[in-house]
Design a protein around this motif. Sequence first.
Motif, mmCIF file in Angstrom:
data_model
loop_
_atom_site.group_PDB
_atom_site.id
_atom_site.type_symbol
_atom_site.label_atom_id
_atom_site.label_comp_id
_atom_site.label_asym_id
_atom_site.label_seq_id
_atom_site.Cartn_x
_atom_site.Cartn_y
_atom_site.Cartn_z
ATOM 1 N N ARG A 6 30.542 58.948 72.628
ATOM 2 C CA ARG A 6 29.183 59.494 72.739
ATOM 3 C C ARG A 6 28.595 59.258 74.123
ATOM 4 O O ARG A 6 27.806 60.061 74.615
ATOM 5 N N PHE A 38 25.619 61.895 74.792
ATOM 6 C CA PHE A 38 24.699 61.833 73.660
ATOM 7 C C PHE A 38 24.004 60.476 73.574
ATOM 8 O O PHE A 38 23.041 60.312 72.849
ATOM 9 N N PRO A 58 24.047 66.254 78.333
ATOM 10 C CA PRO A 58 25.298 66.777 77.764
ATOM 11 C C PRO A 58 25.629 68.196 78.230
ATOM 12 O O PRO A 58 26.780 68.497 78.516
ATOM 13 N N HIS A 59 24.595 69.054 78.336
ATOM 14 C CA HIS A 59 24.916 70.448 78.653
ATOM 15 C C HIS A 59 25.262 70.659 80.113
ATOM 16 O O HIS A 59 25.684 71.734 80.501
ATOM 17 N N ILE A 96 32.312 68.467 80.034
ATOM 18 C CA ILE A 96 33.037 67.730 78.993
ATOM 19 C C ILE A 96 32.613 68.306 77.656
ATOM 20 O O ILE A 96 31.423 68.427 77.390
ATOM 21 N N HIS A 97 33.565 68.687 76.828
ATOM 22 C CA HIS A 97 33.220 69.223 75.514
ATOM 23 C C HIS A 97 33.783 68.341 74.416
ATOM 24 O O HIS A 97 34.707 67.578 74.626
ATOM 25 N N THR A 98 33.202 68.507 73.236
ATOM 26 C CA THR A 98 33.574 67.644 72.119
ATOM 27 C C THR A 98 34.025 68.476 70.927
ATOM 28 O O THR A 98 33.438 69.513 70.639
ATOM 29 N N PHE A 144 33.812 67.888 67.207
ATOM 30 C CA PHE A 144 33.129 66.929 66.355
ATOM 31 C C PHE A 144 33.912 66.636 65.086
ATOM 32 O O PHE A 144 34.729 67.440 64.645
ATOM 33 N N ALA A 159 31.121 70.785 63.219
ATOM 34 C CA ALA A 159 29.809 71.296 63.629
ATOM 35 C C ALA A 159 29.883 72.746 64.117
ATOM 36 O O ALA A 159 29.322 73.091 65.149
ATOM 37 N N LEU A 160 30.555 73.583 63.364
ATOM 38 C CA LEU A 160 30.591 75.010 63.709
ATOM 39 C C LEU A 160 29.259 75.636 63.314
ATOM 40 O O LEU A 160 28.616 75.189 62.369
ATOM 41 N N PHE A 187 30.366 81.057 72.268
ATOM 42 C CA PHE A 187 29.040 80.464 72.482
ATOM 43 C C PHE A 187 28.804 79.988 73.920
ATOM 44 O O PHE A 187 27.831 80.367 74.565
ATOM 45 N N SER A 188 29.729 79.177 74.437
ATOM 46 C CA SER A 188 29.515 78.606 75.773
ATOM 47 C C SER A 188 29.580 79.671 76.864
ATOM 48 O O SER A 188 28.878 79.596 77.870
ATOM 49 N N LEU A 210 26.303 81.603 77.002
ATOM 50 C CA LEU A 210 25.267 80.824 77.685
ATOM 51 C C LEU A 210 25.403 80.946 79.195
ATOM 52 O O LEU A 210 24.429 80.908 79.931
ATOM 53 N N ARG A 250 36.614 76.707 70.440
ATOM 54 C CA ARG A 250 35.252 76.770 70.949
ATOM 55 C C ARG A 250 35.063 75.773 72.099
ATOM 56 O O ARG A 250 34.389 76.061 73.079
ATOM 57 N N ALA A 251 35.672 74.595 71.947
ATOM 58 C CA ALA A 251 35.510 73.568 72.972
ATOM 59 C C ALA A 251 36.369 73.849 74.203
ATOM 60 O O ALA A 251 36.061 73.407 75.300
#
Lengths: 360, 290
Positions: A46, A51, A71-72, A76-78, A80, A84-85, A97-98, A101, A145-146
Amino acid sequence: MYELRCESLEKSFGSFALQPLDLAIQPGEFFSLLGPSGCGKTTVLRLLGGFEQPTGGRIMLGDRDITRLQPHKRNIHTVFQRYALFPHLSVFENVAFSLRLKGLAKAEIQLRVDEIMSLTEIGTLADRRIHQLSGGQSQRVALARALVDQPAVLLLDEPFSALDPSLRVRVREEMRTICKKVGATFILVTHDQEEALQLSDRLAVMKDGRCLQVGTPKAIYEDPSDAFVASFIGPVNEIRGELAETQPGEWTVSSAMGTFKVRKNGIALPRDVSMLLRPEKMRLLRQRSNTQENLLEGEIQDLTYLGSRTEYTIKTHDNVFKVSEAELERQKKRLLNRRDRVFLTWKTEDAILLPQSAPK
Amino acid sequence: MKKLVLRLRDWPPSAWIFFAWLVSLSVLPFLIILAMSFAVRSESGLISWTFTLANYERAFHLVYLKVLAKTIFLSLGATITCLLVGFPVAYYLARATPEKRQMGLMLLFIPFWTNFILRIYGIVSIFGNHGLLNQTIMRLGLTDAPLEILYTRFGIYLGLVYNYLPFIVVPIFSALEKFDLSLREAAMDLGANRWQTFTRVLLPNVREGIAIGSLFVFIPMMGEYVIPDILGGAKEVFLGRVMVEQFFTMQDWPFGSALASVLSMGLMIAVWVRMRFEQRKAGPTSHGLR
């Protein structure tokens, strides 16, 4: 590709404290943080993800200090623990998603999402809703996704714990293949030593907020730095005794069970030592053999046939040993049964010598 | 027909109670109103059962359309205000410790232990020309004349917001309570800032709660009578007041019924459209690129 470094990283909250942690994780390495629950491994993850804020020390990604970065803003991506989809988006939109953005062009998003989805073999699921996915599929979507915007570091928070045990081994193998293809740095948090051994280039074993040992799976398994590491990474038999040098360069451990030859590596040891023996490094003999140096007599209390190996519980006059014998070895001998008298032996160099820990 | 009878027999008692309630207190009264709306007012103010569409012709007259527009405008404004105030309240409660949460929800509804009319008069005693607010700011010398709050459109708006706020908090609260906080972390992890996390992940996942809460307050607001009557004064017309006037002052039940039917049908159509829209969304999605 950047090296990720923790420099005396500290975090305390409530009664928990992460002791100053120094780690250097190489670019492209698969690194695991292994330990029982409450050891601080998730806290480290974390902190790396942004986080939590550390109470001391810093985190460096290459030459960049990212300790206070949100975090954003970290590359570095996580993945979970329960993935956490986003339930309101399709699989495709979750993965995209990323990229959305970042405001990339539609065509490029399509291209990159397709690419990562075929790598993780979820190409056919693009239009599915999240609640229509199985556990294994969810995990791949979370991974895709990550990975889609090519993070420098990917954090994996117990990614296999939500899967059926029967699925885990296969998914782990696939994960390893994907990781090697992607080439990012992976950091896995787990309490499952098998998982850590199977996947890691190197791993750190943690306990009570402290990092006990860092090394390759082989080094940690065969040359653990303390009794906790030794027993956490795999089962061990312990013989406690006194270390003595009988002749220059020749060492023995004298215990209630007898005196055994040992090989002492460089490290300084106190007089009271523990001799640790892995079950698969011990052998069973039908008869007393004079050529064997380290010999213990006992009786088979229990045996479990596990296909590729058989596990025995051997009772000596004041101790119980676990011995695991490969099926190949077993076939050469007459079958052993409960209550059979046997002799235990091991190679001198296979015994791990450690200072005696406080009795449990 | 036989099938339906058989199925009715299979209904559990709870379904019977619901069914009885629905028919006797909701469907039947509505059908009576609907029937009356096609009738004629007799000279003596009674209902004469001759079919006519004249009531509807009158109901769509510009005067009444203006009242309708004004009512929609005020109710919509009050609903949006309830949403803007209610959302943060619901968010706080959903994230609070269980004890604080229980306390907060109770405090939210404590005013409802007092009679509705008394509460509205409470507003009068605070915002009236001789009320607490005006007395205070005049004593402080901030203004010479009292602020005209009551008996204006703003007075109605204030009353609507005050009275309906708790009802929008509850559905949003329960949606937020179910929201998985790790989704927020996941969004931030993937590069979303606070605003993007809010608009792209939090809001879409509690949209249902927001929609239900908004309907919960908007629909009864549209038919509200007491609040505009007490707080709106003589010159501010509101659909609910016009309807009540038709029934009790003008003794024109058929026309009052026509107005009520138009409102009910309009709301029903709006809710139905929304439901259809939701159903379509819940089906298999396309992600807009293919």
